[in-house]
Every structure is written in structure tokens, then in C-alpha cells.
Motif scaffolding. Structure first.
Motif, short mmCIF file in Angstrom:
data_model
loop_
_atom_site.label_atom_id
_atom_site.label_comp_id
_atom_site.label_asym_id
_atom_site.label_seq_id
_atom_site.Cartn_x
_atom_site.Cartn_y
_atom_site.Cartn_z
N LYS A 1 4.98 10.06 -9.49
CA LYS A 1 5.13 8.90 -9.09
C LYS A 1 3.49 8.25 -9.73
N ALA A 2 2.54 9.10 -9.68
CA ALA A 2 0.87 9.14 -10.72
C ALA A 2 1.18 8.46 -11.87
N ALA A 3 2.62 9.46 -12.58
CA ALA A 3 2.70 8.89 -13.96
C ALA A 3 3.41 7.66 -14.62
N LYS A 4 4.53 7.38 -12.88
CA LYS A 4 5.81 5.92 -13.70
C LYS A 4 4.75 5.68 -13.80
N PRO A 5 3.08 4.22 -13.94
CA PRO A 5 3.29 3.33 -14.33
C PRO A 5 3.12 3.35 -15.79
N LEU A 6 2.81 4.68 -16.21
CA LEU A 6 2.38 4.52 -17.63
C LEU A 6 3.63 5.18 -18.45
N ARG A 7 4.51 4.59 -17.91
CA ARG A 7 5.64 5.02 -18.32
C ARG A 7 6.37 4.60 -19.43
N ILE B 1 -2.29 12.88 -16.67
CA ILE B 1 -2.05 12.85 -15.74
C ILE B 1 -1.39 13.25 -14.59
N THR B 2 -0.50 13.91 -14.52
CA THR B 2 -0.33 14.42 -13.54
C THR B 2 -1.08 15.09 -12.55
N PHE B 3 -1.62 16.14 -13.45
CA PHE B 3 -1.87 16.96 -12.62
C PHE B 3 -3.51 16.45 -12.40
N THR B 4 -4.16 15.53 -12.79
CA THR B 4 -5.44 15.24 -12.78
C THR B 4 -5.15 14.05 -11.82
N ALA B 5 -3.84 13.22 -11.23
CA ALA B 5 -4.05 12.95 -10.11
C ALA B 5 -3.95 14.24 -8.46
N ASN C 1 0.75 -1.04 0.07
CA ASN C 1 0.12 -0.06 -0.22
C ASN C 1 0.92 1.55 0.02
N GLU C 2 2.35 0.96 0.28
CA GLU C 2 3.03 2.62 0.86
C GLU C 2 3.77 2.71 -0.86
N LYS C 3 3.39 1.60 -1.58
CA LYS C 3 3.65 1.90 -2.97
C LYS C 3 2.67 2.25 -4.43
#
Length: 263
Positions: free
Chosen positions: A68-74, A121-125, A2-4
Motif C-alpha cells: 500500500k505504501a507504493a500504491k500512491p506512486l504507481r 518505496i516499500t522497504f524504506t516504509a 486516516n485508516e487509508k
């Protein structure tokens, strides 16, 4: 695990954005999507970048969480860049490799698409970082309330979204437990070759899906035991209140949209 997990996490800092009405933030995000789609030049994208970073910084949430929010979609962003690079053949040829040529138009459009997606992605996070799931569902239900006249059921939609968001960390934890159990029996995912990793991940789908259905059934039973009835009239513990800062927040996006359209 959950921390990730970044998706759906609320990070409380007490900023002015956190205090806004959830309906204002949802509307702002929809306007942001429209503005970023209207951006057709590098100047417009630069203005949008300054605006986005300023709003994200005002939440007092470290910018690393937005990254980090954008990292999964790199990898998806890399794929989009490569597709645009190889398919668009406008402008002058920048580089030629055998039968393949990279053109200026493809390079520009690929970079533009990646930057667009990154800020999207980053802003809508910001919406989930500054709003708890309960308030988010309440705000969405308030926005969809006028559509009741057309037969739409906002309470059903918000309930579905709420359960989905709460099931994400549960399913990830379940998959982590299964992977550790297999590793204890000698099937460590990290030590396997790429082909075996693919087979092992496919084999994980059956127990994870079975566990998800079992948890969903337990949830249905518990809701029925507590007398939950769909479409029943309900009161709200927290009432949404629209204030002057909510209007200012929406106005910021409208002004930004006009500036982008004029550049």
C-alpha cells in the motif's frame, strides 16, 4: 480518511526491528538506498529482493501494508517505465509500431527502474512503520548532532519534520470535509466529467491552503503560550541506547552491499 493513510503511520507488533535504535534504522535505510543504486544486474536485484522481503517479514507487519505504501506512486512508476521504453534504443528491436520501435535495452532498463523504485518505496516504509514519529525525530537529531560544528541546527530540522508529518493527516481530513460539503451542495466529484474534476480540485486548493495557514498560526500561538523557545536546552524523556542488535542490523546492510557489488 486516516485508516487509508499509510505515510508516516507506526504499526506496533513488538518485533526485533521495532526495538532497534532509531539511529540504526535511519542509517540502515541510507545504506539500503546506496545498495539499491549499486544493483546493476538481475542477480543483484534478486538477492536484494530476498533480503528485503526477509527483513520486512521479520517485522511481523503484513506485507500488504508495504504494498500500500507504493500504491500512491504507481502512476509515476508507469510513467518512468514508458519513458525508458520509448527513449532507450539499445539492443534488438522487440516490437515496431509505425515509426515507434521498442528495443530490448529500453524494456530491460524500464523494468529495472520500476523494480528499483518499488523496493525503494516499500522497504524504506519500514522506517516509519516500526518507529514512532517522536523516536524518528530523536534518531535523526542524534545522527545530525555532529554537524552542529558546521552551523547546522538539528533541532530545527527535526521540529520541521515532526510538524510536517503531523499536518499530513490533518490537511487530508480538511480536504475530505470540504469535498463532502461541496458534494452536499450538488458538486459531487465522483459524478463530474474529467475536465470538471480538474477545475474542482483547483478550486479546493484555496480553502485547503487557507486552512493550513490558519492551523499553522494557531500552532505558533499555542507553542508561544507554553513558553517554547527555539535552541533552548532540553532534556529527553526517552534516551536512545545502541545495542548489539543495532550493530548486527547495520552489518546486514554492509554485507548485502558487498554481495551486490560482487555479483
Amino acid at each position: 480518511m486516516n485508516e487509508k493513510l499509510i505515510i508516516g503511520r507506526s504499526i506496533e507488533t513488538g518485533s526485533w526491528v521495532h526495538q532497534l535504535d532509531a539511529r540504526a534504522k535511519i542509517t540502515g535505510m541510507l545504506l539500503y538506498v546506496a545498495v539499491i543504486l549499486l544493483s546493476r544486474s538481475w542477480m543483484a536485484m534478486a538477492l536484494l529482493a530476498i533480503f528485503s522481503i526477509a527483513v520486512m517479514a521479520s517485522t511481523r507487519i503484513p506485507l500488504k501494508y508495504f504494498l500500500k505504501a507504493a500504491k500512491p506512486l504507481r502512476y509515476l512508476m508507469l510513467f518512468i517505465f514508458i519513458v525508458q521504453l520509448l527513449s532507450v534504443k539499445t539492443g534488438e528491436a522487440v516490437l515496431t509500431l509505425g515509426s515507434w520501435s521498442i528495443y530490448e535495452g529500453g524494456l530491460r532498463l524500464g523494468a529495472f527502474s520500476v523494480i528499483r523504485m518499488f523496493f525503494l518505496i516499500t522497504f524504506t516504509a519500514l522506517l516509519t512503520f516500526t518507529t514512532t514519529p517522536g523516536k524518528l525525530n530523536q534518531g535523526l537529531e542524534g545522527i545530525l548532532a555532529p554537524f552542529k560544528k558546521f552551523g547546522l541546527k538539528p533541532d530545527r530540522i527535526t521540529l520541521m519534520i515532526s510538524i510536517s508529518l503531523r499536518f499530513i493527516p490533518t490537511i487530508l481530513d480538511e480536504s475530505q470535509i470540504i469535498m463532502k460539503a461541496q458534494a452536499s451542495r450538488g458538486a459531487d466529484l465522483k459524478e463530474l466529467p474529467l475536465k470538471e474534476k480538474g477545475r474542482m480540485l483547483v478550486s479546493l486548493l484555496v480553502p485547503i491552503i487557507a486552512s493550513a495557514f490558519r492551523r499553522a498560526q494557531d500552532l505558533v500561538y499555542s507553542m508561544e503560550a507554553r513558553g517554547f523557545r527555539m535552541d533552548a536546552p532540553r532534556s529527553q524523556y526517552h534516551r536512545l541506547r545502541w545495542g548489539i542488535f543495532d550493530t548486527i542490523f547495520i552489518t546486514m546492510f554492509i554485507v548485502m552491499g558487498i554481495a551486490v557489488a560482487l555479483v
